[in-house]
Design an enzyme around this catalytic site. Sequence first.
Site, PDB file in Angstrom:
ATOM      1  N   GLU A 122      58.870 -40.901  57.470  1.00  0.00           N
ATOM      2  CA  GLU A 122      59.884 -41.566  58.278  1.00  0.00           C
ATOM      3  C   GLU A 122      59.446 -42.928  58.825  1.00  0.00           C
ATOM      4  OE1 GLU A 122      63.114 -40.652  58.999  1.00  0.00           O
ATOM      5  OE2 GLU A 122      62.820 -39.126  57.455  1.00  0.00           O
ATOM      6  N   SER A 397      88.372  12.789  92.559  1.00  0.00           N
ATOM      7  CA  SER A 397      87.556  13.459  93.581  1.00  0.00           C
ATOM      8  C   SER A 397      86.147  12.906  93.707  1.00  0.00           C
ATOM      9  CB  SER A 397      87.491  14.959  93.290  1.00  0.00           C
ATOM     10  OG  SER A 397      88.771  15.547  93.457  1.00  0.00           O
TER      11      SER A 397
END
Length: 652
Positions: A122, A397
Amino acid sequence: MRRTGKGLSASSSTTKLGRERTGRRPRRDDFGRGVVNIAGGTVLALTLLGTSALAGTMMGLAISFRNLPDVRSLKSFVPPETSFLYDIKGKLLSSLHGEANRKVVRLDQISPHLKRAVIAIEDSNFNYHHGINLNSIGRAMLVNFHSHGVKEGASTLTMQLVKNIFLSHQRTVDRKLAEAVLAVRVEQVFKKNEILEMYLNTIYWGHNNYGVQTASESYFNKPASDLNLAEASMMAGLIQAPESYSPFVNLKAAKKRQSVVLARMKELGWITAQQEDQALKQPIKLGRKTAWTQSKLPYITDAVVEELKRRFGEEAVKKGGMRIQTTVDYDLQELAERSMQNAHRSLKNEGIDTQDLQIALASVDPRTHFIKALVGGSNYKKTQLNRALHSQRPPGSTFKPFVYYAAFASGKYTPDSEIDDRPIRFRDGDGYYAPKNYGGGYSGVVSLRTALVNSINIPAVILGRRVGLDKVIEICKSLGINSPLIPAISLPLGSIGVTPLEMAGAYATFASNGWHSEPTIIARVTDSRGDLILDNTPKPQLILDPWATATLTSVLRDVINEGTGKQASIGRQVAGKTGTTDSERNIWFVGYVPQLATAIWVGDDHNRRLGNHVSGGGNVAPIWGSFMEKAMRNVPEDYFEPPYKFKRPSSN
């Protein structure tokens, strides 16, 4: 972004890359062959004159580009990073990110092979230019002049870095000039190793991998520090066109590009011909795409994300690089999910229509109030609603223990206190409310213990009226039940919706004998550097009366030993309560041992009747017992505190 601030050594960095093998400064033709050959001759003087003029032009441009970003902001720049979720033991569960799947790493955590390979292909003059490569720019200007457009960019690593962070990717002359100016400024502020570290952590490597670490983990299933020359050269080759050269897409093209990188490294003298040949022949073992992998525990991930967004915001969750340790035990969660799947099949065999049937589970550790397991439904792929967190269903319950606790805490009642079980009606607005017992019939005068053990309805309604429904609601809120409750006469029978997690958290406080912390699914959160940003270390507070809580637990143990919850027995001390709502639309079991409280709800998303004679005791208690028996198999038995250890509260 973290930076080392250290120079680069020959073995692990790139400061001396051009010299470490040959002992010389790289040749001019190593760095782009910027000298133009005309008519077979090298016009060196023309090149030098052109580059000097260009340098002067760039200085003028630097003055005119005053509105460009301040590159000093890079000192505090933190790129979007992936967040990671772990279970309580450190097992990776999931990753969270937006577009960018990234882990930021230090330069010394990146393979020297990769650093050399990237610079070679690069920007081989990286360590010698000051942000721009004048020779390359001169060459590119000639190419672009003849093509009447931007065909060649001549970008250095520094120019690529500022383009990725500050600028658009449009191929225009103005953008290239701005890129060059910013690159020069960056080189004035930052060292080469800092620039290289930022570059490797920000560039795109394909398949939603941003930065070298996630790319390395995706392509080769290893951290960037462990890349060998063959892998590093293949990865470096991706930068030019990540998707085109991806070995996942086209391994042949990736190998061809790898050979270009290796050839360049050999040309520069950074590897030998033998190393080049070995790297080309070395087999490549590919990993797998990791950017969009699904969570191993999706109900848990969803719950964690919801909590994180509430605390930090959505943007921070997707880009914040958090490390989230959840409270969940992976093995227990897997057991819970398997158990609920098995339960779904069992209920079908019992004649219950399971087409739209859902089962939700929540388990909470009473010692910490950490959420250990959450199952939000019967099939996550069909519906992602987490019913353990968000479905408010009448608990039947299973709500009664809150009423009985209020009675015991008042100091006016004990389990042996007597109460009537007889036909009764209460004025309710313009009419009357007459509670009924499940299955009909009446028992006359009974003890509170008998009434709760056998889940008789009428005594619960009478007791609720006596202790005060507002007091019951106050207790529920202190226990973390945030669903809206109203003081309706039927409240003691569980007529108003709550969530399974709320029930599990409240019962966990019963199990801890009154000590309560806010239930949480997140133990701690750090940022990517390891700094603590959220600490949910439990801070329990004693919010219930110990005698009243121990007394309630002793009664709820009898629910298992001789009452409606016999099928929840697991061979150790267990306390719990069954729940069945009118017309059998919701059935529950909520129970606990000293180390774990678990609530299980079974129902239909459309609130349809489940069938004839279904009940919490007959259908859910066995599911609860099967899960808890397996969950506690390797956990030593612990015991509840008996009531006699505590002082009974005064009735005043």
